[in-house]
Scaffold this motif. Structure first.
Motif, PDB file in Angstrom:
ATOM      1  N   GLY A 191      40.414  39.145  35.745  1.00 15.31           N
ATOM      2  CA  GLY A 191      39.771  39.743  35.043  1.00 15.31           C
ATOM      3  C   GLY A 191      39.211  40.876  36.347  1.00 15.31           C
ATOM      4  O   GLY A 191      38.193  40.839  36.954  1.00 15.31           O
ATOM      5  N   LEU A 192      40.957  41.354  37.271  1.00 10.50           N
ATOM      6  CA  LEU A 192      40.296  42.267  38.339  1.00 10.50           C
ATOM      7  C   LEU A 192      40.664  43.557  36.967  1.00 10.50           C
ATOM      8  O   LEU A 192      41.656  43.698  36.797  1.00 10.50           O
ATOM      9  CB  LEU A 192      41.086  41.932  39.303  1.00 10.50           C
ATOM     10  N   ALA A 216      42.807  40.381  28.664  1.00 13.71           N
ATOM     11  CA  ALA A 216      41.521  39.880  29.190  1.00 13.71           C
ATOM     12  C   ALA A 216      41.407  39.031  28.568  1.00 13.71           C
ATOM     13  O   ALA A 216      40.323  37.897  28.276  1.00 13.71           O
ATOM     14  CB  ALA A 216      40.425  41.036  29.765  1.00 13.71           C
ATOM     15  N   ARG A 217      40.575  39.502  26.972  1.00 10.74           N
ATOM     16  CA  ARG A 217      40.428  39.048  25.553  1.00 10.74           C
ATOM     17  C   ARG A 217      41.007  37.996  25.619  1.00 10.74           C
ATOM     18  O   ARG A 217      40.386  36.113  25.232  1.00 10.74           O
ATOM     19  CB  ARG A 217      39.892  40.008  24.537  1.00 10.74           C
ATOM     20  N   ALA A 218      42.569  37.698  25.558  1.00  6.13           N
ATOM     21  CA  ALA A 218      42.853  36.689  24.740  1.00  6.13           C
ATOM     22  C   ALA A 218      43.120  35.290  27.040  1.00  6.13           C
ATOM     23  O   ALA A 218      43.230  33.927  26.528  1.00  6.13           O
ATOM     24  CB  ALA A 218      44.568  36.808  25.449  1.00  6.13           C
ATOM     25  N   ASP A 224      30.350  40.549  29.210  1.00  5.51           N
ATOM     26  CA  ASP A 224      30.275  41.162  29.855  1.00  5.51           C
ATOM     27  C   ASP A 224      31.694  41.267  31.215  1.00  5.51           C
ATOM     28  O   ASP A 224      31.060  42.316  31.608  1.00  5.51           O
ATOM     29  CB  ASP A 224      28.761  40.166  29.560  1.00  5.51           C
ATOM     30  N   GLU A 225      32.309  39.944  31.032  1.00  4.98           N
ATOM     31  CA  GLU A 225      33.037  40.246  32.120  1.00  4.98           C
ATOM     32  C   GLU A 225      34.352  41.640  31.842  1.00  4.98           C
ATOM     33  O   GLU A 225      34.178  41.663  32.978  1.00  4.98           O
ATOM     34  CB  GLU A 225      33.932  38.475  31.774  1.00  4.98           C
ATOM     35  N   ALA A 229      34.557  44.690  34.786  1.00  2.27           N
ATOM     36  CA  ALA A 229      35.942  44.965  34.999  1.00  2.27           C
ATOM     37  C   ALA A 229      36.320  46.027  34.913  1.00  2.27           C
ATOM     38  O   ALA A 229      36.664  47.059  35.499  1.00  2.27           O
ATOM     39  CB  ALA A 229      36.497  43.905  35.043  1.00  2.27           C
ATOM     40  N   ASP A 230      36.271  46.889  33.085  1.00  7.60           N
ATOM     41  CA  ASP A 230      36.699  47.851  32.658  1.00  7.60           C
ATOM     42  C   ASP A 230      36.045  49.403  32.920  1.00  7.60           C
ATOM     43  O   ASP A 230      36.847  49.912  33.301  1.00  7.60           O
ATOM     44  CB  ASP A 230      36.644  47.430  31.113  1.00  7.60           C
TER      45      ASP A 230
END
Length: 344
Positions: A191-192, A216-218, A224-225, A229-230
């Motif tokens: 999540g960075l 990130a989804r996987a 929200d996270e 980060a996006d």
């Protein structure tokens, strides 16, 4: 849109190291005066490509000389340092600056640095994910223990603990330099946000952002996270402002190839492996084509187009490409005074 400068403290042919470092410090001070959002500091060892060997040390100086602007590393080379040592430094700067520090980390290269600092080639080839995880734990937990063969130590308290020292409870942001699908996946799973290099164009950066979102989804991160980060990805580039595009291009073509050749030739691999070298003039021409180089309107349009195509809204722009202190200061002021208003 948040636009910052990218400072390498580059030593151009005929210049001394002190001159390069003075230009780096002065350009950062002018960046705050000009209204830029951030200053991003590169780190290199033993080469004139960049004369700053410790981005966190230079960040400490600049945080002390400024009051508003964010200061970040782009990047601190993680395989050459102990993650806890870097984490302590990052926490200290985060707390004492009121949360104005960003920690960008990267894998670096297979350079002789690994021999000099005793970390070895394995730290570069295999050890980066483990070092990154230990660093992030240090910045987010009250106490940390090392539980691996490489990092084996009893549980110790985190001092200063960044999440307790500021009213918002935030830890310093950690950004990962990504140059390959593997590094994109590594950042996404944690999540960075990413720092994407100046040699990469809009299409490839857009692909890397899309790949990051999928990983990130996987990995199970919440919407929200992912959104948070996006929004923090950073695109590195080059900025040179002039009244005519031809003048901006000419100023870079006169100075950058000599710096690139001198700086890149000086890199020494730790294991004497062969490496391919970019043609300095061709690389300069590539950068002029990819990034905001030209009139203020052209530069603003170029940044807006990159943001629209990639979704990235944070930029770290190399402003010292002319190699001259006065020209660099003017470039930064024009970026802040003539380009940023067109974006806001």
């Amino acid at each position: 849109m948040r636009v910052g400068s990218f400072v390498l403290a580059a030593q151009f042919p005929g210049q001394g190291q002190g001159e390069a470092l003075h230009r780096a410090v002065r350009s950062a001070e002018v960046a705050e005066e000009a209204g830029l959002d951030a200053v991003w500091l590169a780190e290199h060892h033993f080469v004139p490509y960049g004369t700053c060997p410790s981005a966190v040390t230079l960040a400490a100086l600049l945080l002390g000389r400024t009051r508003r602007i964010r200061v970040g590393t782009a990047v601190s080379v993680l395989p050459t340092v102990h993650p806890v040592a870097l984490g302590e430094q990052a926490a200290l700067l985060h707390v004492t600056s009121g949360g104005r520090f960003s920690l960008g980390v990267g894998r670096g290269g297979p350079w002789v640095d690994l021999e000099v600092f005793g970390t070895g080639l394995e730290a570069y080839e295999k050890g980066f994910p483990e070092s990154l995880d230990l660093l992030v734990r240090w910045l987010r937990r009250p106490s940390v223990a090392g539980c691996s063969e490489r990092f084996d130590f009893r549980e110790v308290p985190v001092v200063p603990r960044p999440s307790e020292a500021l009213s918002g409870g935030e830890s310093p942001e950690v950004i990962v330099a990504c140059t390959s699908p593997a590094s994109v996946r590594m950042a996404a799973e944690r999540g960075l946000p990413m720092l994407l290099g100046m040699h990469v164009g809009d299409e490839e950066k857009a692909e890397m952002v899309a790949l990051w979102r999928g990983h990130a989804r996987a990995a199970g991160h919440s919407p929200d996270e992912i959104a948070g980060a996006d929004a923090a990805h950073v695109s590195a580039g080059v900025a040179q402002i002039a009244d005519r595009r031809t003048d901006a291009v000419e100023s870079l073509q006169k100075a950058m190839p000599g710096w690139l050749k001198q700086g890149l030739d000086a890199h020494v691999t730790v294991d004497d492996r062969k490496r391919s070298m970019r043609d300095p003039l061709a690389y300069t021409e590539l950068l002029c084509g990819l990034h905001p180089v030209g009139t203020p309107r052209l530069c603003a349009d170029r940044l807006a187009a990159t943001s629209e195509r990639t979704g990235i809204t944070r930029f770290a722009l190399l402003v010292e490409g002319s190699g001259d202190l006065a020209a660099t200061e003017e470039n930064v002021r024009r970026l802040g005074g003539e380009v940023l208003p067109r974006l806001r």
